[in-house]
Design a protein around this motif. Structure first.
Motif, PDB file in Angstrom:
ATOM      1  N   THR A  11     -40.389   6.872 100.941  1.00  8.82           N
ATOM      2  CA  THR A  11     -40.120   8.174 101.555  1.00  8.82           C
ATOM      3  C   THR A  11     -40.106   9.244 100.471  1.00  8.82           C
ATOM      4  O   THR A  11     -40.706  10.298 100.609  1.00  8.82           O
ATOM      5  N   GLU A  12     -39.417   8.935  99.368  1.00  5.06           N
ATOM      6  CA  GLU A  12     -39.346   9.912  98.285  1.00  5.06           C
ATOM      7  C   GLU A  12     -40.732  10.239  97.740  1.00  5.06           C
ATOM      8  O   GLU A  12     -41.024  11.370  97.416  1.00  5.06           O
ATOM      9  N   VAL A  24     -42.733  12.718  86.584  1.00  2.05           N
ATOM     10  CA  VAL A  24     -41.378  12.326  86.159  1.00  2.05           C
ATOM     11  C   VAL A  24     -40.924  11.101  86.953  1.00  2.05           C
ATOM     12  O   VAL A  24     -40.413  10.117  86.387  1.00  2.05           O
ATOM     13  N   ALA A  25     -41.136  11.138  88.258  1.00  2.00           N
ATOM     14  CA  ALA A  25     -40.717  10.009  89.103  1.00  2.00           C
ATOM     15  C   ALA A  25     -41.526   8.750  88.778  1.00  2.00           C
ATOM     16  O   ALA A  25     -40.981   7.636  88.692  1.00  2.00           O
ATOM     17  N   CYS A  29     -40.658   4.629  87.694  1.00  3.07           N
ATOM     18  CA  CYS A  29     -40.769   3.872  88.948  1.00  3.07           C
ATOM     19  C   CYS A  29     -40.551   2.371  88.709  1.00  3.07           C
ATOM     20  O   CYS A  29     -41.095   1.792  87.774  1.00  3.07           O
ATOM     21  N   ARG A  30     -39.738   1.771  89.583  1.00  2.00           N
ATOM     22  CA  ARG A  30     -39.538   0.326  89.535  1.00  2.00           C
ATOM     23  C   ARG A  30     -39.714  -0.255  90.946  1.00  2.00           C
ATOM     24  O   ARG A  30     -39.052  -1.206  91.341  1.00  2.00           O
ATOM     25  N   ASN A  40     -46.738   1.163  79.516  1.00  2.00           N
ATOM     26  CA  ASN A  40     -46.675   2.565  79.944  1.00  2.00           C
ATOM     27  C   ASN A  40     -47.082   2.694  81.401  1.00  2.00           C
ATOM     28  O   ASN A  40     -47.924   1.928  81.886  1.00  2.00           O
ATOM     29  N   VAL A  41     -46.533   3.685  82.058  1.00  2.00           N
ATOM     30  CA  VAL A  41     -47.077   4.117  83.354  1.00  2.00           C
ATOM     31  C   VAL A  41     -48.261   5.015  83.010  1.00  2.00           C
ATOM     32  O   VAL A  41     -48.146   5.922  82.190  1.00  2.00           O
TER      33      VAL A  41
END
Ligand code: URA
Length: 210
Positions: A11-12, A24-25, A29-30, A40-41
């Motif tokens: 949802t977020e 940033v999110a 993230c996990r 790294n993401v």
């Protein structure tokens, strides 16, 4: 099975106000197991204002280590293809992937991993708002267009997409690395036709005659 935390996460993911908020999110993230093995993401390279977006599958080993998509051999070939028609890889294109973390051994991401990452890609498409989108390889094609036809059937044609954008399916550069022939009709030859078409459309959008 999706648990409540994952549902909340999904949802977020669909409610970012801009790209920076999404970056940033994503960096923390996990939502799926890929977070456990990533270095790294890997979010994007290129220009967030570009009219052209290229979407690949997932980061490979070099990309995971450097935090940049298409940083390895396939990426070098992709850059060479773009540069061959004077598409500037820093200014003219925004490059990203279906999923933002490397899958162990470079396996294809699972449908659940793709679903958990979808909000990030949706935000990229929404806020970059490209006019032209290239889907590189089957994972990108299947997940963006829900099209399971073989790439040989779908490549090289523009299709209408959301918000006035158009999409073209192209061979994944890794596939081109495994198929070296440049004979008429070969994957590399077909890619050459496709990238010239992309350049033509990009020039038309930019009002250029060169
Ligand atoms: N590197 C990426 O960033 N994406 C791919 O699809 C392959 C390699």
């Amino acid at each position: 099975m999706t648990n409540v935390a994952e549902q909340l996460n999904l949802t977020e993911l669909s409610s970012f106000r801009n790209l920076d908020e999404m970056y940033v999110a994503a960096k923390v993230c996990r939502a799926c197991n890929l977070c456990k093995s990533r270095t790294n993401v890997v979010l994007f390279r290129g220009n967030p204002q570009a009219k052209l977006m290229i979407i690949g599958e997932a980061p490979g080993q070099n990309d995971d280590e450097q935090g940049v998509p298409f940083a390895g051999r396939a990426g070098k070939l992709l850059d060479k293809i773009l540069e061959s028609v004077k598409i500037d890889t820093e200014n003219d294109v925004y490059i990203c992937n279906i999923v933002k973390c490397r899958a162990p051994g470079n396996r294809v991401p699972t449908p659940q991993e793709v679903a958990q990452c979808k909000g990030f890609l949706d935000a990229q498409i929404q806020f970059v708002a490209p006019k032209l989108i290239l889907l590189a390889g089957n994972t990108a094609i299947q997940n963006v267009l829900q099209n399971k036809n073989p790439i040989s059937k779908v490549r090289g044609k523009w299709c209408d997409y959301k918000n006035g954008a158009r999409v073209m399916c192209i061979f994944h550069p890794s596939y081109l690395l495994r198929n070296d022939s440049r004979e008429v009709g070969s994957p590399k030859w077909l890619m050459w036709q496709d990238i010239q078409e992309v350049k033509k459309e990009l020039d038309a959008l930019n009002g250029s005659t060169t």
